[in-house]
Design an enzyme around this catalytic site. Sequence first.
Site, PDB file in Angstrom:
ATOM      1  N   HIS A 127       1.657  11.740  13.431  1.00 25.01           N
ATOM      2  CA  HIS A 127       1.914  10.567  13.104  1.00 25.01           C
ATOM      3  C   HIS A 127       2.630   9.256  12.636  1.00 25.01           C
ATOM      4  O   HIS A 127       3.790   9.156  11.940  1.00 25.01           O
ATOM      5  CB  HIS A 127       0.914  10.336  10.806  1.00 25.01           C
ATOM      6  CG  HIS A 127       0.023   9.290  10.528  1.00 25.01           C
ATOM      7  ND1 HIS A 127      -0.521   9.492   9.876  1.00 25.01           N
ATOM      8  CD2 HIS A 127       0.188   7.769  10.781  1.00 25.01           C
ATOM      9  CE1 HIS A 127      -1.337   7.991   9.334  1.00 25.01           C
ATOM     10  NE2 HIS A 127      -0.633   7.502  10.063  1.00 25.01           N
ATOM     11  N   HIS A 154       3.255   4.602  14.362  1.00 24.83           N
ATOM     12  CA  HIS A 154       2.174   3.750  14.547  1.00 24.83           C
ATOM     13  C   HIS A 154       3.814   2.830  15.413  1.00 24.83           C
ATOM     14  O   HIS A 154       4.474   2.717  14.700  1.00 24.83           O
ATOM     15  CB  HIS A 154       2.356   2.796  14.037  1.00 24.83           C
ATOM     16  CG  HIS A 154       1.030   3.332  12.464  1.00 24.83           C
ATOM     17  ND1 HIS A 154       0.245   3.125  12.845  1.00 24.83           N
ATOM     18  CD2 HIS A 154       1.149   4.019  11.454  1.00 24.83           C
ATOM     19  CE1 HIS A 154      -0.315   3.414  12.146  1.00 24.83           C
ATOM     20  NE2 HIS A 154       0.411   4.197  11.055  1.00 24.83           N
ATOM     21  N   ASN A 163      -4.444   2.151  16.882  1.00 24.79           N
ATOM     22  CA  ASN A 163      -4.733   0.861  16.019  1.00 24.79           C
ATOM     23  C   ASN A 163      -3.645   0.125  16.662  1.00 24.79           C
ATOM     24  O   ASN A 163      -2.387  -0.922  15.737  1.00 24.79           O
ATOM     25  CB  ASN A 163      -4.175   0.929  14.352  1.00 24.79           C
ATOM     26  CG  ASN A 163      -3.048   1.241  13.634  1.00 24.79           C
ATOM     27  OD1 ASN A 163      -2.039   1.867  14.293  1.00 24.79           O
ATOM     28  ND2 ASN A 163      -3.276   0.406  12.458  1.00 24.79           N
ATOM     29  N   ASP A 216      -6.811   5.020  11.518  1.00 23.48           N
ATOM     30  CA  ASP A 216      -5.951   5.124  10.846  1.00 23.48           C
ATOM     31  C   ASP A 216      -6.060   3.374  10.772  1.00 23.48           C
ATOM     32  O   ASP A 216      -5.296   2.671  11.983  1.00 23.48           O
ATOM     33  CB  ASP A 216      -4.942   6.216  11.433  1.00 23.48           C
ATOM     34  CG  ASP A 216      -3.370   5.639  10.193  1.00 23.48           C
ATOM     35  OD1 ASP A 216      -4.322   6.223   8.689  1.00 23.48           O
ATOM     36  OD2 ASP A 216      -2.517   4.917  10.260  1.00 23.48           O
ATOM     37  N   ASN A 262       0.608   2.456   2.003  1.00 21.65           N
ATOM     38  CA  ASN A 262      -0.920   2.554   2.368  1.00 21.65           C
ATOM     39  C   ASN A 262      -0.711   3.348   2.135  1.00 21.65           C
ATOM     40  O   ASN A 262      -1.420   3.767   3.304  1.00 21.65           O
ATOM     41  CB  ASN A 262      -1.338   1.685   2.293  1.00 21.65           C
ATOM     42  CG  ASN A 262      -3.125   1.525   1.619  1.00 21.65           C
ATOM     43  OD1 ASN A 262      -3.144   2.447   1.385  1.00 21.65           O
ATOM     44  ND2 ASN A 262      -3.784   0.658   2.895  1.00 21.65           N
ATOM     45  N   ASP A 304       3.819   8.575   9.040  1.00 22.50           N
ATOM     46  CA  ASP A 304       3.462   7.842   8.892  1.00 22.50           C
ATOM     47  C   ASP A 304       4.157   6.310   9.696  1.00 22.50           C
ATOM     48  O   ASP A 304       4.562   5.195   8.867  1.00 22.50           O
ATOM     49  CB  ASP A 304       2.945   7.338   7.403  1.00 22.50           C
ATOM     50  CG  ASP A 304       1.176   6.067   7.830  1.00 22.50           C
ATOM     51  OD1 ASP A 304       1.240   5.501   8.844  1.00 22.50           O
ATOM     52  OD2 ASP A 304       1.007   5.509   6.594  1.00 22.50           O
ATOM     53  N   HIS A 309       7.765  -3.047  10.837  1.00 12.84           N
ATOM     54  CA  HIS A 309       6.778  -3.973  10.789  1.00 12.84           C
ATOM     55  C   HIS A 309       8.046  -5.591  11.047  1.00 12.84           C
ATOM     56  O   HIS A 309       9.614  -4.772  11.035  1.00 12.84           O
ATOM     57  CB  HIS A 309       6.953  -4.363   9.483  1.00 12.84           C
ATOM     58  CG  HIS A 309       5.218  -3.890   8.651  1.00 12.84           C
ATOM     59  ND1 HIS A 309       4.804  -4.118   9.391  1.00 12.84           N
ATOM     60  CD2 HIS A 309       5.200  -2.683   8.485  1.00 12.84           C
ATOM     61  CE1 HIS A 309       3.365  -3.154   9.363  1.00 12.84           C
ATOM     62  NE2 HIS A 309       3.781  -2.510   8.350  1.00 12.84           N
ATOM     63  N   PHE A 369       1.559  -3.332   4.302  1.00 11.97           N
ATOM     64  CA  PHE A 369       2.022  -2.003   4.183  1.00 11.97           C
ATOM     65  C   PHE A 369       2.507  -0.922   5.776  1.00 11.97           C
ATOM     66  O   PHE A 369       2.321  -1.706   6.686  1.00 11.97           O
ATOM     67  CB  PHE A 369       0.744  -1.638   4.050  1.00 11.97           C
ATOM     68  CG  PHE A 369      -0.094  -2.494   3.367  1.00 11.97           C
ATOM     69  CD1 PHE A 369      -0.024  -1.242   1.509  1.00 11.97           C
ATOM     70  CD2 PHE A 369      -1.402  -2.714   3.491  1.00 11.97           C
ATOM     71  CE1 PHE A 369      -0.942  -2.029   1.087  1.00 11.97           C
ATOM     72  CE2 PHE A 369      -2.080  -2.761   2.387  1.00 11.97           C
ATOM     73  CZ  PHE A 369      -1.804  -2.553   1.272  1.00 11.97           C
ATOM     74  N   GLY A 370       3.674  -0.024   5.039  1.00 10.55           N
ATOM     75  CA  GLY A 370       4.454   0.517   6.084  1.00 10.55           C
ATOM     76  C   GLY A 370       5.887   1.128   5.833  1.00 10.55           C
ATOM     77  O   GLY A 370       6.748  -0.608   4.941  1.00 10.55           O
TER      78      GLY A 370
HETATM   79 ZN   LIG Z   1      -3.130   5.494   7.255  1.00  7.85          ZN
END
Ligand SMILES: [Zn+2]
Length: 431
Positions: free
Chosen positions: A60, A62, A94, A152, A280, A307, A311, A325-326
Amino acid sequence: MVKTALRIRDARIIDPFRGVDDVGDVWIDHGVVVEPGTIHPETTFDAHGLWLVPRITDMHVHFRDPGQTWIEDVGSGSRAAAAGGFTQVMTMANTDPVVDSPSLVAWLAERGRQEGLVRILPGAAITRGSEGRQLTDFYRLKAAGAVGFSDDGRPVESAAVMQAALAYSRTVGAPVINHAQEMSLSRQAVVHQGAPALEMGLAGAGELAESLMVWRDVQLAGATGGILHVAHVSVPHSLEAIRYARDHGWQVTAEATPHHLFFTDEILREWGYDPVTKVNPPLRPGAFREALQRAVASGLVGVAATDHAPHAADEKSLPYVEAPFGIAGLETAIGALLTVLLHSGLMTPLALFALLTVGPHQVLRLAYPGLVPGAPADLTLIDPDREWLVDPKAFYSRGHNTPFSGQRLRGRAVATMLDGVWTMLDGEVSS
Ligand SMILES: [Zn+2]
């Protein structure tokens, strides 16, 4: 990068794929593990006192690529993964555009190969544009290399769409990974609805905002025979849903993040309105964290995933309510997990590393035999007792947003190898 013949000597080999925890040597030639003594290694790496773990995977992450590459891209994300001790990651869809076409799936995997630092397993969206309406073409996306499906960042709000997605997941043999969040109970929420939120005047969401949707998804998985993976589970009622599914023999799995296992919402008091704590689902109270730790220790939750959500600094310096969030998690994950699950005595090394190896492989239906002759030499050397202070300025990720900043962690990846080539040595990622 040259694939030399190499002998790694005297490591404590922790191989959850085979259930092995034993001191020994690993011999490598042309990028794969070979039978000891069958080659003449050009170099020997003394790993005395270090742990050696194969194919550490984060299912997971990003990487913000394509679309927001100033925040992170495949290059910087790959470097962060190698620095953190990972040899394989699954990217979330995403991005901008959303990964909902076979060509984007293939492009991401190829970009990963070009960087050569971590295997990229692309995740594809459940719905077109992740808009929650029309299913993507799971069959063609999987054929192009997608290993799972997720919108997600956004939940699949429609039960009908989720039902169809789960039915489709069964046909293609790949999981649907939902970000479970009942929006009508949490649209304004930025933190957990608890005492710190109340004192700080921040809007919170409670347990039901997550667990209602997990229960919905679990029931849909039961009804369809679909393959469901619950992303970043964080509340006890969700864990009960997962237990219910397991008791019924349904294909439901879940992951927990290092930050939900490590922190509680008490950390909000420490950081005040600094949005490094904004994530989140939100950081939860102590009783929730302990329930999550027990669920991971008992095997109910079989995966740890970061996750990793970098940012840009200017976004994370917005007021708490407006900030995204993150948490940038790849470079603190192993230290955080060892500190909170291993050095606490909660888990054995073999059980802990199963969360990062065989766990995600099972969820994603991937085959890896463990460190046997012929297997790709993907491995990480870990100093389990190395104490270090987290300094986000030293991250390879472009995201420095983390509440682990200033934390003392115990345990760290000191070398990472992909296909027989060192991608990180002594904290330095190879370029
Ligand atoms: Zn998520």
